[in-house]
Enzyme design. Structure first.
Site, PDB file in Angstrom:
ATOM      1  N   HIS A 120      42.720  37.287  33.430  1.00 18.41           N
ATOM      2  CA  HIS A 120      43.563  37.778  32.018  1.00 18.41           C
ATOM      3  C   HIS A 120      42.168  37.316  30.879  1.00 18.41           C
ATOM      4  CE1 HIS A 120      45.288  33.771  31.743  1.00 18.41           C
ATOM      5  NE2 HIS A 120      45.043  33.833  30.342  1.00 18.41           N
ATOM      6  N   GLY A 126      41.851  30.016  33.399  1.00 17.12           N
ATOM      7  CA  GLY A 126      40.747  30.212  34.235  1.00 17.12           C
ATOM      8  C   GLY A 126      40.324  28.992  34.856  1.00 17.12           C
TER       9      GLY A 126
END
Ligand SMILES: *[C@@H]1O[C@H](CO)[C@@H](O)[C@H](O)[C@H]1NC(C)=O
Length: 316
Positions: free
Chosen positions: A76, A235
């Protein structure tokens, strides 16, 4: 005059030393740092695999260095990656993002590989929220830039284990980390999927989420809340001790708010995606269950042992 056997030994010495050095998997170098507690966060040396991903000159996500040319992050983080790969850079070896030193290296991106099950148009929670980022050229490892070991698919982390999540994300929802953007770390225990789903199912919320924690996800945090990853940490690495070294257990993926009681942070499970990672990076080595080793390690050991035996014989 040097006796013959000793001369042979001396000739072999550089080979032996080189062999011994290369046989130590680089991602294992952090082993001693776990034993005896956490290192001081202020040295900038504690989490050398942590990277920042910049989009158009600003930090947007974290990531973890896993090999000379590869970073693992969340899918994302790259919503329109096809058009915009050139707008992203990876910052390695940083501690304060607004006060970088000569230890910091910035790298362009060659390629971004999103997991095929990720779909940015899906309704949340995100599935397959994991991405491989290939750097333009390999980085040199230093004390500040070093990869983290990856777990093999069969690795199961102990739920009692305290893991650490690191990042430059928000310190409270809507509150950005203040300058000079110093890397933050927080210790969080893992929570298994079943328990995590029951926590989410029990939370009163509109619209309700039912069993939102899928098979490729793992949770971490405290039932009482307060310590969590947040916006901007996405992340980034969730590192857990495993057989004496740090191993990448998760990638920061999603949550409902940050640090709310009964709503732990949710991470993409790295063992779950190990096979997918090895498909894209065939040379990748993984930390295995049981022997505590990293694949690459054993290959050179017999040669070292043979040479040591040979050395012992020359002394007789
Ligand atoms: C910037 O980094 C240096 C070390 O590299 C440190 O001595 C200094 O205190 C930092 N500045 C701020 C504002 O934290």
């Amino acid at each position: 005059m040097v006796p013959f056997s000793l001369a042979v030994w001396l000739l072999l010495l550089p080979v032996l030393l080189q062999d011994a050095a290369s046989s130590e998997a680089v991602c294992e170098a952090q082993a001693q740092r776990i034993i005896g507690g956490r290192p001081a966060p202020s040295d900038g040396l504690s989490w050398p695999w942590q990277v920042s991903i910049f989009y158009q000159g600003k930090h947007i996500c974290g990531g973890a260095l896993i090999a000379e040319k590869w970073v693992l992050s969340a899918a994302h983080c790259f919503p329109n990656f096809k058009m915009q790969t050139k707008h992203y850079v990876v910052v390695l070896g940083a501690y304060q993002l607004l006060n970088t030193s000569s230890n910091t290296v910035t790298s362009d991106i060659q390629r971004i590989i999103l997991h095929p099950s990720y779909d940015s148009y899906d309704t949340p929670p995100p599935r397959g929220d994991i991405a491989l980022v290939e750097l333009k050229s390999p980085v040199s490892f230093t004390a500040y830039i070093r990869p983290i070991c990856l777990p093999e698919a069969s690795v199961q982390f102990s739920m009692e284990e305290s893991c650490v999540v690191t990042g430059w994300g928000e310190i409270q929802p809507g509150v950005a980390l203040p300058p000079p953007l110093t890397l933050q770390e927080v210790k969080v225990p893992l929570i298994d999927r079943e328990k995590c789903n029951s926590l989410f199912n029990a939370a009163q919320r509109e619209p309700p989420l039912y069993n939102p924690v899928g098979p490729g996800m793992i949770c971490a945090g405290y039932q009482e809340g307060g310590k969590d990853s947040c916006q901007g940490d996405s992340g980034g690495p969730l590192a857990c001790p495993y057989d004496g070294h740090w191993v990448l257990a998760g990638v920061v993926s999603w949550g409902i708010g940050c640090g709310r009681p009964g709503l732990p942070g949710v991470y993409s499970s790295v063992p779950f995606y190990a096979t997918w990672i090895s498909q894209h990076i065939p040379s990748m080595t993984f930390a295995m269950r049981g022997n505590g080793g990293v694949n690459g390690r054993e290959q050179n050991s017999p040669a070292v042992i043979l040479l040591l035996v040979f050395f012992a014989l020359t002394l007789l």
